[in-house]
Enzyme design. Structure first.
Site, PDB file in Angstrom:
ATOM      1  N   GLU A   1       0.819  -1.214   0.000  1.00  0.00           N
ATOM      2  CA  GLU A   1       0.000   0.000   0.000  1.00  0.00           C
ATOM      3  C   GLU A   1       0.852   1.263   0.000  1.00  0.00           C
ATOM      4  OE1 GLU A   1      -2.652  -0.662   3.356  1.00  0.00           O
ATOM      5  OE2 GLU A   1      -4.045  -1.717   2.048  1.00  0.00           O
TER       6      GLU A   1
ATOM      7  N   ASP B   1      -8.338  -9.086   4.515  1.00  0.00           N
ATOM      8  CA  ASP B   1      -8.115  -7.912   5.356  1.00  0.00           C
ATOM      9  C   ASP B   1      -9.155  -7.777   6.467  1.00  0.00           C
ATOM     10  OD1 ASP B   1      -7.025  -5.624   6.299  1.00  0.00           O
ATOM     11  OD2 ASP B   1      -7.651  -4.346   4.639  1.00  0.00           O
TER      12      ASP B   1
ATOM     13  N   GLU C   1     -12.337  -2.138  12.227  1.00  0.00           N
ATOM     14  CA  GLU C   1     -12.376  -1.411  10.961  1.00  0.00           C
ATOM     15  C   GLU C   1     -13.542  -1.836  10.066  1.00  0.00           C
ATOM     16  OE1 GLU C   1      -8.742  -1.808   8.782  1.00  0.00           O
ATOM     17  OE2 GLU C   1      -9.522  -0.815   7.000  1.00  0.00           O
TER      18      GLU C   1
HETATM   19  O1  GCW Z   1      -6.863  -2.954   6.755  1.00  0.00           O
HETATM   20  C1  GCW Z   1      -6.049  -2.178   5.948  1.00  0.00           C
HETATM   21  C2  GCW Z   1      -6.359  -0.802   6.400  1.00  0.00           C
HETATM   22  C3  GCW Z   1      -5.175   0.127   6.367  1.00  0.00           C
HETATM   23  C4  GCW Z   1      -4.007  -0.570   7.035  1.00  0.00           C
HETATM   24  C5  GCW Z   1      -3.679  -1.824   6.264  1.00  0.00           C
HETATM   25  C6  GCW Z   1      -2.537  -2.621   6.889  1.00  0.00           C
HETATM   26  C7  GCW Z   1      -2.295   0.384   8.393  1.00  0.00           C
HETATM   27  O2  GCW Z   1      -7.423  -0.303   5.649  1.00  0.00           O
HETATM   28  O3  GCW Z   1      -5.543   1.305   7.036  1.00  0.00           O
HETATM   29  O4  GCW Z   1      -2.890   0.268   7.143  1.00  0.00           O
HETATM   30  O5  GCW Z   1      -4.785  -2.661   6.220  1.00  0.00           O
HETATM   31  O6  GCW Z   1      -2.851  -3.554   7.618  1.00  0.00           O
HETATM   32  O7  GCW Z   1      -1.394  -2.321   6.644  1.00  0.00           O
END
Ligand code: GCW
Length: 712
Positions: free
Chosen positions: A299, A373, A401
Site C-alpha cells: 500500500e 483484510d 475497521e
Molecule cells: O486494513 C487495511 C487498512 C489500512 C491498514 C492496512 C494494513 C495500516 O485499511 O488502514 O494500514 O490494512 O494492515 O497495513
C-alpha cells in the site's frame, strides 16, 4: 454562597468517585456484593507478605493491596512473617508440588499451602513479572467470586510475544482508530507521564500482554530521531515494571529521509551501517527495546523491492542490526500489488512461501488471520502451516475497521477462536492455526501474536463499552488460546459489570451471538469487502471506481445476472490450491462448501438450492433480515438489564445498540436493493421493505468518518 460552593464540590466529588465511566476497565475492585462470600474472603485473607523487591514487586504489591482492600472493604496489612490469612508473593521455590521449571519466565502458580499455619496462599513464579501475573489472576478470582481457599493453579503462557500494535500517528490521529485520539501525547512527553500510561500498563499486564508497538505500520521515520526516542524511553520506563516491552515501526526509507543517504537498499553497506548505528542509539535510550515491526512494499510503503531485493533481504538487514541487542523483527506479510494481476488473496502466499528458510533467526513473519483484510469472516490465511522454517505470528485486528467500528457491539473472541481452531492439516489432522503459531507444529524458537489496538483517549478507552471486551479477550487468548469465548466473556462481564446471574447469562449470550449477527447484516454467506471506500463504514457494494481494481467491492462480490460470489476454485482464481488438500476439500465443492464460506470460494447461481431449501437469493434475504432481527433481540435483552448495572454504561450501550440497529437496517436495505438489480428476484413478502431507494443509499457520504488518519 460559600456553603453552596462547598456542597457543589462535595457533590461533584461524590458523583465522580461513583461514576462508572468505564475508565477502570475490568480492573474494578468494588466491595464483593455477596455477603456470604465476602465473609469467607475476609476470614481467609488479612495480610500480604512480599518476599522480594523490585519495581515489578512494588507494582504487584500495590495492585494486590488496592485490589484486596477494595474487594474486601477492609484494611489489609503488609506483614513480615507469614501468618494465618497471608497472601505471599515470592520468586523463591517452596515445596508445593509445583514444577517450577515448567513455569518458565512468565508462568506462575497460586497454591493454598497446607501446614501448621492455616489459610496461606502462595503466589510464586521464577520472576517478579510472573508474580505480577499471578496477582492479577488471584484478584480476578475474587472479582468473579470464585472460591480461593483450596487453590492449586498453574498458568503458563502458550505464546511468547503477546503484543498490541498501535496504528497511532505522531500527530495523534489513529489509523482505523474509533476511540478518540492516540493515548500517546508526544508533545508533552517525556516530561509529563499521564496516569493513563500507567493504567494502560496495568490493564495489559492483567491480561498478560507483554509488548506494545507504539507507532503506525504506515510509519513515520521521525520516531527514530533522538527527539522522539527520548519520549519513547519515557514510555518504556513507565511500562517496564509491568513486563511490557516497547517496539517501534521502522520506515524502510528512513536512511534516505532522515539519514541523508541516497539509497535504502538493504544490501548497501552504508545503509546497513546506518541502521546499526541507529539501533545502537535506540538501545542507549531503551536498553530493553523489543525491536521493529515493518510494513514494506505494501500500500505504497517503501521496502526492499524498491531496490529489487526480497522481503527476506530487507528483514534480515534489520534483524542483523538488532540481533546483538537481543531484538527481533516482525515483518508483515500483508502485501499485494496492483501490478500483479492475480487474485489479491493469493499474493501474500505467493510472495512469502518461497522465502521460507531464508529469514534470520530473530525474524517473525506477521500474518493477518485471513488472506484478505480483517473481514467479518474469512477463511484462515493459507500461510499458516506453509512456512515450517519461519516463525509466523498472528495479526488480529482488535479495532473493528470492518466490523462496525466504534459503535457496534461485536464480541470478537468467537472470530479469533474460529481462526485459532481452524485446522490447516499441515502435519495431519489437528494442526490448528493455534498450534502453528504457538510453535508446537514446527518447533518455532520464537512465537508471537499481535492485536491491532482499539484503544484511544476516550474516557472509557474504546468508545463502545463492549470494545473493552475485545482488548480483554485478545490478551486472554494470547496467553491461553484454549480458553473458550464463553469463558472469557463470562469473566469479563463479571469483572467489568456485575456478578448478577441474570445479567451475566443474558449478556454473555448476547455477546456470543454478536459476531454472527454482524456477519448476517453485513456480509453473509462469505461475501466480503463490500464496505464504503476509504473509511470502510457502511455498505457500498456498488463501488467500482476506486483507485485500483482490488479496492472495489465489485471485484469481490462479482454479482452478475447469473449469480454472485468469487470463484476461487480451480476453474477460477484457484486460491484454494494454496491450502493443504484436506483443508481445501472442505470448501472446493459448491454442494459441500459450508454456507459461511460459499461466496468466498464460489460464484453461485441466484436460484441455487441451499441447504436450507431456499434459493440463494432467498437465503441472502433471509440472512440480512435475520441479522437485523438479532440486533433487535440484543436491544430487547439489554432493555431488561436496566437497573442491574449503573445507569451510565446502561445508557451508553443502549444508544449504541440503537445506532447498530439503524446501521443493520441500512446494510440490509442497501445490499438487497443493489444485489436485486442483478438477481431480478423479489424480496419475499414476509420481510420488511427497504424504506429508501438504492439511489438514496448510493448518495450517502461520510466525509469525516473517523479512523482514516492523515495517511488516507
Ligand atoms: O486494513 C487495511 C487498512 C489500512 C491498514 C492496512 C494494513 C495500516 O485499511 O488502514 O494500514 O490494512 O494492515 O497495513
Amino acid at each position: 454562597m460559600k456553603r453552596v460552593l462547598s456542597l457543589a464540590i462535595l457533590l461533584i466529588t461524590v458523583c465522580y468517585s461513583f461514576a462508572e465511566d468505564g475508565y477502570r476497565l475490568w480492573l474494578r475492585y468494588d466491595k464483593v456484593d455477596n455477603a456470604t462470600l465476602l465473609q469467607q474472603y475476609r476470614s481467609y485473607i488479612n495480610s500480604i507478605v512480599i518476599n522480594g523487591s523490585s519495581p515489578t514487586f512494588t507494582a504487584a504489591k500495590n495492585e494486590l493491596l488496592a485490589g484486596l482492600q477494595g474487594l474486601l472493604d477492609q484494611k489489609i496489612s503488609e506483614a513480615k512473617q507469614i501468618k494465618q490469612g497471608s497472601i505471599v508473593l515470592q520468586v523463591k521455590r517452596t515445596e508445593t508440588g509445583i514444577n517450577y521449571d515448567e513455569l518458565g519466565k512468565e508462568g506462575f502458580s497460586i497454591v493454598t499451602v497446607k501446614g501448621n499455619v492455616k489459610n496461606v496462599t502462595l503466589i510464586s513464579a521464577n520472576t517478579d513479572i510472573g508474580i505480577l501475573y499471578g496477582v492479577f489472576h488471584f484478584l480476578r478470582l475474587i472479582q468473579t467470586q470464585q472460591p480461593v481457599n483450596a487453590l492449586k493453579i498453574v498458568s503458563i503462557p502458550k505464546i511468547q510475544l503477546r503484543i498490541l500494535n498501535h496504528w497511532d500517528n505522531l500527530n495523534r490521529t489513529v489509523e482505523r482508530g474509533y476511540a478518540g485520539a492516540s493515548i500517546w501525547n508526544w508533545h508533552t512527553l517525556p516530561g509529563y507521564i499521564d496516569q493513563r500510561y500507567i493504567d494502560y500498563a496495568r490493564a495489559n499486564a492483567s491480561i498478560g500482554i507483554n509488548g506494545t508497538v507504539l507507532t503506525n505500520v504506515n510509519a513515520n521515520a521521525q520516531i527514530l530521531t533522538p527527539a522522539f526516542l527520548e519520549k519513547v524511553a519515557a514510555l518504556a520506563n513507565t511500562f517496564r515494571p509491568y513486563g511490557i516491552k516497547v517496539y517501534l515501526t521502522a520506515r524502510f526509507s528512513a536512511p534516505v529521509e532522515t539519514g541523508g543517504l541516497k539509497t535504502a537498499d538493504p544490501l548497501n553497506e552504508d545503509v546497513k551501517a546506518w541502521w546499526k548505528r541507529k539501533v545502537d542509539t535506540i538501545y542507549q535510550y531503551i536498553p530493553d527495546f523489543g525491536g521493529f515491526l515493518v510494513k514494506a512494499n505494501s500500500e505504497g510503503q517503501p521496502g526492499p523491492q524498491n531496490y529489487q531485493r526480497t522481503h527476506a533481504d530487507g528483514a534480515n538487514m534489520l534483524a542483523d542490526a538488532v540481533a546483538s541487542h537481543g531484538g527481533i523483527v516482525m515483518w508483515r506479510a500483508f502485501v499485494y500489488s496492483n501490478e500483479t494481476p492475480t487474485d489479491r488473496v493469493k499474493q501474500a502466499y505467493d510472495e512469502f512461501k518461497p522465502l521460507d528458510g531464508q529469514f534470520r533467526k530473530n525474524v517473525l513473519v506477521q500474518v493477518k488471520n485471513g488472506p484478505l483484510d480483517f473481514q467479518p469472516r474469512e477463511p484462515f490465511h493459507p500461510l499458516f502451516g506453509a512456512m515450517p522454517q519461519t516463525p509466523l505470528m498472528m495479526e488480529f485486528q482488535v479495532t473493528m475497521e470492518y466490523l462496525g467500528q466504534g459503535t457496534h457491539l461485536v464480541y470478537e473472541a468467537p472470530l479469533f477462536k474460529e481462526c485459532l481452531d481452524a485446522d490447516t492439516y499441515a502435519k495431519g489432522k489437528g494442526s490448528t492455526v493455534a498450534k502453528v503459531i504457538d510453535g508446537s507444529i514446527d518447533n518455532y524458537s520464537i512465537t508471537g501474536i499481535a492485536g491491532v489496538s482499539n484503544i484511544g483517549n476516550e474516557r472509557n478507552w474504546t468508545n463502545h463499552p463492549f470494545g473493552q471486551a475485545n482488548w480483554y479477550s485478545f490478551g486472554r487468548l494470547a496467553w491461553d488460546h484454549d480458553l473458550s469465548a464463553a469463558q472469557i466473556a463470562d469473566e469479563w462481564i463479571r469483572q467489568t459489570f456485575t456478578n448478577n446471574k441474570i445479567f451475566v447469562a443474558s449478556v454473555k449470550e448476547m455477546m456470543l451471538g454478536s459476531r454472527q449477527t454482524m456477519v448476517n447484516y453485513m456480509t453473509p454467506l462469505g461475501l466480503h469487502h463490500i464496505m464504503g471506500t476509504g473509511h470502510h463504514y457502511g455498505p457500498a457494494p456498488w463501488v467500482s471506481n476506486a483507485g485500483r481494481a482490488d479496492w472495489n467491492p465489485v471485484y469481490y462480490h462479482r454479482a452478475d445476472s447469473i449469480g454472485i460470489g468469487f470463484n476461487r476454485t480451480a476453474s477460477g482464481s484457484d486460491a484454494l490450491s494454496q491450502y493443504t488438500k484436506q483443508a481445501a476439500d472442505q470448501w472446493k465443492d459448491l454442494d459441500n462448501c459450508p454456507d459461511d464460506y460459499l461466496l468466498w470460494f464460489h460464484h453461485v447461481a441466484w436460484n441455487h438450492r441451499m441447504r436450507s431449501g431456499r434459493t440463494l437469493w432467498d437465503e441472502l434475504c433471509y440472512r440480512y433480515n435475520s441479522g437485523v432481527d438479532s440486533v433487535r433481540r440484543m436491544q430487547n435483552t439489554w432493555e431488561k438489564m436496566k437497573g442491574l448495572i449503573d445507569d451510565e454504561r446502561f445508557r451508553q450501550t443502549k444508544m449504541f445498540l440503537a445506532i447498530q440497529e439503524h446501521d443493520a437496517v441500512w446494510w440490509r436495505n442497501a445490499c438487497l436493493l443493489y444485489f436485486q438489480t442483478f438477481s431480478r428476484m423479489p424480496i419475499p413478502p414476509n420481510y420488511e421493505k427497504p424504506d429508501h431507494t438504492l439511489e438514496y443509499y448510493k448518495g450517502l457520504r461520510f466525509q469525516y468518518a473517523p479512523g482514516t488518519g492523515n495517511n488516507l
